[in-house]
Design a protein around this motif. Structure first.
Motif, short mmCIF file in Angstrom:
data_model
loop_
_atom_site.label_atom_id
_atom_site.label_comp_id
_atom_site.label_asym_id
_atom_site.label_seq_id
_atom_site.Cartn_x
_atom_site.Cartn_y
_atom_site.Cartn_z
N LEU A 58 3.76 -5.40 6.90
CA LEU A 58 3.71 -3.99 6.50
C LEU A 58 4.68 -3.72 5.37
O LEU A 58 5.02 -2.56 5.09
CB LEU A 58 4.04 -3.09 7.70
CG LEU A 58 3.13 -3.21 8.92
CD1 LEU A 58 3.65 -2.35 10.07
CD2 LEU A 58 1.70 -2.84 8.58
N SER A 59 5.12 -4.76 4.68
CA SER A 59 6.11 -4.61 3.62
C SER A 59 5.53 -3.85 2.42
O SER A 59 4.32 -3.83 2.21
CB SER A 59 6.63 -5.98 3.18
OG SER A 59 5.57 -6.76 2.64
N GLY A 60 6.41 -3.25 1.67
CA GLY A 60 6.01 -2.58 0.44
C GLY A 60 5.15 -1.36 0.65
O GLY A 60 4.23 -1.10 -0.12
N ASN A 61 5.43 -0.59 1.68
CA ASN A 61 4.72 0.65 1.92
C ASN A 61 5.69 1.82 1.85
O ASN A 61 6.75 1.70 1.23
CB ASN A 61 4.00 0.58 3.29
CG ASN A 61 2.70 -0.18 3.21
OD1 ASN A 61 1.71 0.32 2.70
ND2 ASN A 61 2.69 -1.40 3.72
N ASN B 71 0.85 -1.19 0.00
CA ASN B 71 0.00 0.00 0.00
C ASN B 71 0.89 1.24 0.00
O ASN B 71 2.07 1.17 -0.33
CB ASN B 71 -0.92 -0.02 1.23
CG ASN B 71 -2.03 -1.03 1.08
OD1 ASN B 71 -2.96 -0.83 0.31
ND2 ASN B 71 -1.96 -2.13 1.82
N PHE B 72 0.31 2.36 0.37
CA PHE B 72 1.07 3.61 0.43
C PHE B 72 1.04 4.18 1.86
O PHE B 72 1.03 5.38 2.04
CB PHE B 72 0.51 4.63 -0.57
CG PHE B 72 0.73 4.23 -1.99
CD1 PHE B 72 1.95 4.43 -2.60
CD2 PHE B 72 -0.29 3.63 -2.71
CE1 PHE B 72 2.17 4.04 -3.91
CE2 PHE B 72 -0.09 3.24 -4.02
CZ PHE B 72 1.14 3.44 -4.62
N LEU B 73 1.02 3.29 2.84
CA LEU B 73 1.02 3.72 4.23
C LEU B 73 2.35 4.39 4.55
O LEU B 73 3.41 3.89 4.20
CB LEU B 73 0.81 2.52 5.15
CG LEU B 73 -0.53 1.79 4.97
CD1 LEU B 73 -0.55 0.52 5.79
CD2 LEU B 73 -1.69 2.69 5.34
N ASP C 79 11.03 -3.51 2.24
CA ASP C 79 10.68 -2.61 1.15
C ASP C 79 9.91 -1.37 1.65
O ASP C 79 8.83 -1.06 1.18
CB ASP C 79 9.88 -3.35 0.08
CG ASP C 79 9.84 -2.60 -1.24
OD1 ASP C 79 10.69 -1.71 -1.45
OD2 ASP C 79 8.94 -2.89 -2.06
N ASN C 80 10.50 -0.72 2.64
CA ASN C 80 10.01 0.54 3.15
C ASN C 80 11.20 1.48 3.25
O ASN C 80 12.20 1.28 2.56
CB ASN C 80 9.37 0.35 4.54
CG ASN C 80 7.96 -0.18 4.46
OD1 ASN C 80 7.03 0.53 4.09
ND2 ASN C 80 7.77 -1.45 4.81
N TYR C 81 11.11 2.46 4.11
CA TYR C 81 12.21 3.39 4.34
C TYR C 81 12.54 3.45 5.83
O TYR C 81 12.91 4.50 6.35
CB TYR C 81 11.86 4.78 3.80
CG TYR C 81 11.55 4.76 2.32
CD1 TYR C 81 12.57 4.79 1.38
CD2 TYR C 81 10.24 4.67 1.87
CE1 TYR C 81 12.30 4.75 0.03
CE2 TYR C 81 9.95 4.63 0.52
CZ TYR C 81 10.98 4.67 -0.40
OH TYR C 81 10.71 4.63 -1.74
N PHE C 82 12.38 2.31 6.51
CA PHE C 82 12.72 2.27 7.93
C PHE C 82 14.21 2.53 8.08
O PHE C 82 15.02 2.08 7.26
CB PHE C 82 12.38 0.91 8.53
CG PHE C 82 10.90 0.67 8.71
CD1 PHE C 82 10.15 1.45 9.58
CD2 PHE C 82 10.26 -0.35 8.03
CE1 PHE C 82 8.80 1.23 9.76
CE2 PHE C 82 8.90 -0.57 8.20
CZ PHE C 82 8.17 0.22 9.06
#
Length: 132
Positions: A41-44, A20-22, A67-70
């Motif tokens: 929560l991957s790919g947000n 998603n775009f969370l 696949d986030n920006y953590f």
């Protein structure tokens, strides 16, 4: 974002919000979802440090945050998730090193940390005999 009312879902076992775009923080009320076994929560678009609150979900078996920006280091609370089978945090901006506490995740079968900015794996990773 994820509403704070998520905390009312005390019987929730699977929370899959991947792809998603969370981009807002995970509400601390997630700690009331003590029966969650799978959190994806991957790919947000999360741009933040890893939420400490996830460490309170002691029944977690599958934690997917890739696949986030953590950024920042892996919170100490994550090392107490002894039911974890899968810990997937690839393709973020995690830094620092894995602590010796990684050995507490003795049931871990899959550990994915590729494409981060980690500088060292602690030698105690060798104690995770179930890793594949």
């Amino acid at each position: 974002g994820i509403p704070s009312t998520i905390g009312y879902l005390s019987k929730l076992k699977v929370l899959d919000l991947h792809g998603n775009f969370l981009d807002e923080s995970l509400p601390t009320e997630i700690t009331s979802c003590g029966n969650v076994e799978e959190l994806d929560l991957s790919g947000n678009e999360f741009i933040m440090e890893l939420p400490q609150s996830i460490g309170a979900l002691q029944k977690l078996k599958y934690l997917r945050l890739g696949d986030n920006y953590f950024h920042g280091s892996i919170p100490n609370s994550y090392y107490s998730l002894q039911s974890l089978l899968v810990l997937s945090m690839e393709q973020n901006s995690l830094s620092g090193s894995l602590k010796s506490d990684i050995s507490q995740l003795e049931n871990l079968v899959i550990l994915r940390l590729e494409s981060n900015e980690l500088t060292q794996l602690h030698p105690d990773i060798g104690k995770l005999k179930k890793l594949q």
